[in-house]
Scaffold this active site. Structure first.
Site, PDB file in Angstrom:
ATOM      1  N   ARG A 142     -12.156   4.111   8.529  1.00 33.01           N
ATOM      2  CA  ARG A 142     -11.986   2.811   9.180  1.00 33.01           C
ATOM      3  C   ARG A 142     -13.321   2.303   9.722  1.00 33.01           C
ATOM      4  NH1 ARG A 142      -6.269   3.027  10.066  1.00 33.01           N
ATOM      5  NH2 ARG A 142      -5.512   1.813  11.757  1.00 33.01           N
ATOM      6  N   LYS A 194       0.817  -1.215   0.000  1.00 31.04           N
ATOM      7  CA  LYS A 194       0.000   0.000   0.000  1.00 31.04           C
ATOM      8  C   LYS A 194       0.853   1.268   0.000  1.00 31.04           C
ATOM      9  CE  LYS A 194      -2.179   0.331   3.671  1.00 31.04           C
ATOM     10  NZ  LYS A 194      -2.923   0.702   4.854  1.00 31.04           N
ATOM     11  N   ARG A 254      11.924  -5.747  11.475  1.00 30.72           N
ATOM     12  CA  ARG A 254      11.149  -4.747  12.213  1.00 30.72           C
ATOM     13  C   ARG A 254      10.621  -5.417  13.473  1.00 30.72           C
ATOM     14  NH1 ARG A 254       6.894  -1.863   8.311  1.00 30.72           N
ATOM     15  NH2 ARG A 254       5.626  -2.439  10.077  1.00 30.72           N
ATOM     16  N   ARG A 277      -2.410  -8.425  13.846  1.00 26.48           N
ATOM     17  CA  ARG A 277      -2.542  -7.241  12.980  1.00 26.48           C
ATOM     18  C   ARG A 277      -3.399  -7.556  11.757  1.00 26.48           C
ATOM     19  NH1 ARG A 277       3.230  -5.962  12.831  1.00 26.48           N
ATOM     20  NH2 ARG A 277       3.275  -6.658  10.694  1.00 26.48           N
ATOM     21  N   ARG A 288      10.503 -10.794   6.303  1.00 24.59           N
ATOM     22  CA  ARG A 288      11.217  -9.592   5.848  1.00 24.59           C
ATOM     23  C   ARG A 288      12.414  -9.265   6.727  1.00 24.59           C
ATOM     24  NH1 ARG A 288       7.294  -4.703   5.058  1.00 24.59           N
ATOM     25  NH2 ARG A 288       6.633  -5.403   7.111  1.00 24.59           N
TER      26      ARG A 288
HETATM   27  P1  AMP Z   1      -2.317   2.974  11.446  1.00 26.18           P
HETATM   28  O1  AMP Z   1      -0.909   3.418  11.304  1.00 26.18           O
HETATM   29  O2  AMP Z   1      -3.168   3.342  10.273  1.00 26.18           O
HETATM   30  O3  AMP Z   1      -2.451   1.526  11.819  1.00 26.18           O
HETATM   31  O4  AMP Z   1      -2.925   3.787  12.687  1.00 26.18           O
HETATM   32  C1  AMP Z   1      -2.341   3.758  13.968  1.00 26.18           C
HETATM   33  C2  AMP Z   1      -3.401   4.066  15.025  1.00 26.18           C
HETATM   34  O5  AMP Z   1      -3.971   5.365  14.798  1.00 26.18           O
HETATM   35  C3  AMP Z   1      -4.604   3.131  15.048  1.00 26.18           C
HETATM   36  O6  AMP Z   1      -4.351   1.961  15.810  1.00 26.18           O
HETATM   37  C4  AMP Z   1      -5.654   3.998  15.694  1.00 26.18           C
HETATM   38  O7  AMP Z   1      -5.466   4.139  17.075  1.00 26.18           O
HETATM   39  C5  AMP Z   1      -5.368   5.354  15.064  1.00 26.18           C
HETATM   40  N1  AMP Z   1      -6.085   5.542  13.788  1.00 26.18           N
HETATM   41  C6  AMP Z   1      -5.549   5.692  12.555  1.00 26.18           C
HETATM   42  N2  AMP Z   1      -6.503   5.863  11.624  1.00 26.18           N
HETATM   43  C7  AMP Z   1      -7.684   5.832  12.285  1.00 26.18           C
HETATM   44  C8  AMP Z   1      -9.038   5.948  11.880  1.00 26.18           C
HETATM   45  N3  AMP Z   1      -9.382   6.135  10.598  1.00 26.18           N
HETATM   46  N4  AMP Z   1     -10.004   5.871  12.831  1.00 26.18           N
HETATM   47  C9  AMP Z   1      -9.689   5.697  14.126  1.00 26.18           C
HETATM   48  N5  AMP Z   1      -8.425   5.565  14.581  1.00 26.18           N
HETATM   49  C10 AMP Z   1      -7.425   5.639  13.672  1.00 26.18           C
END
Ligand code: AMP
Length: 236
Positions: free
Chosen positions: A90, A15, A177, A189, A129
């Site tokens: 999300r 992505k 990582r 995850r 990885r």
């Molecule tokens: P990510 O890097 O996209 O996995 O986001 C890291 C963290 O940010 C998530 O575990 C959430 O706590 C918060 N987060 C990111 N995007 C959203 C979203 N669209 N809605 C709610 N929480 C978000």
């Protein structure tokens, strides 16, 4: 009319790389809510502290706060002609808000790009990885000609086996990582991703916006297919 895209895909589907390519080809910024929230770590105001605490607990931020952050980001001049959204929406609540918000500006989502990767490949891309200190990546399952690797057991089996990998040419010890080093963390995850995205995929499918791309193909082929999808979506 701007170009508003959503990119979705399980971790390992490529992505980030594809979003960067879209960003440079179409001149629209990638907007990742995860990055926006992480940037708050350096702030000490009450709002930022609340967000950081919630993020650290592994929970989603409320729709209200998330939408507000997105509203602010979309009002920046560089987002005037569109964005590629990553990690947002999300929840169906966020999707509904976004649709409304864009409609108020005379805009709409052009396409939802779904990078499809079977879950076993997603697991292997993360678990296998390893990379050099300059960031060159290898994978014990798919790109291992230049490396030597083995799993070594902890003497008392107190920890899962460790992956030891070195570069054949220089002997450099390769790194993983931290969040890829445990099979359990990777599976968790992937599971979280599925739980979050399934309702959204259904939501956008109903609107005829989901465009699926087979992410097991090479980066270049995936990129070409994405470009064709975007070009077709732009003229719609
Ligand atoms: P990510 O890097 O996209 O996995 O986001 C890291 C963290 O940010 C998530 O575990 C959430 O706590 C918060 N987060 C990111 N995007 C959203 C979203 N669209 N809605 C709610 N929480 C978000």
């Amino acid at each position: 009319m701007g170009l508003f895209l959503i990119i979705m895909g399980v971790q390992g589907a490529g992505k980030g790389e594809q979003a960067r390519k879209i960003q440079s080809k179409y001149g629209i910024p990638q907007v990742s809510t995860g990055d926006l929230f992480r940037a708050m770590r350096s702030r000490t105001d009450e709002f930022a502290l609340k967000i950081t605490k919630r993020m650290d607990s592994g929970e989603l931020i409320s729709d209200e706060d998330t939408n507000e952050i997105v509203r602010q980001r979309l009002s920046q001049p560089d987002a005037a002609n569109g964005v590629i959204l990553d990690g947002y929406p999300r929840t169906p609540g966020q999707a509904a808000w976004l649709e409304n918000h864009l409609a108020e500006q005379g805009q709409k989502i052009n396409a939802v790009l779904l990078l499809d990767l079977n879950l076993y490949d997603a697991f292997r891309r993360a678990f296998g990885r390893v990379s050099t200190s300059d960031g060159t990546s290898y994978n014990i399952y798919t790109n291992a000609e230049s490396i030597q690797w083995q799993f070594s057991d902890h003497p008392e089996a107190a920890y899962p086996p460790r992956l030891d990998a070195t570069l054949k040419t220089t002997g450099e010890k390769l790194k993983r990582r931290a969040d890829d080093a445990s099979a359990h963390a990777i599976i968790k995850r992937i599971d979280k991703y599925l739980q979050e995205t399934q309702p959204l995929i259904a939501y956008y499918r109903e609107k005829g916006l989901v465009q699926m791309v087979d992410a097991a193909q090479s980066i270049e082929v995936v990129s070409q297919q994405i470009i064709s999808i975007i070009d077709a979506a732009k003229s719609r």
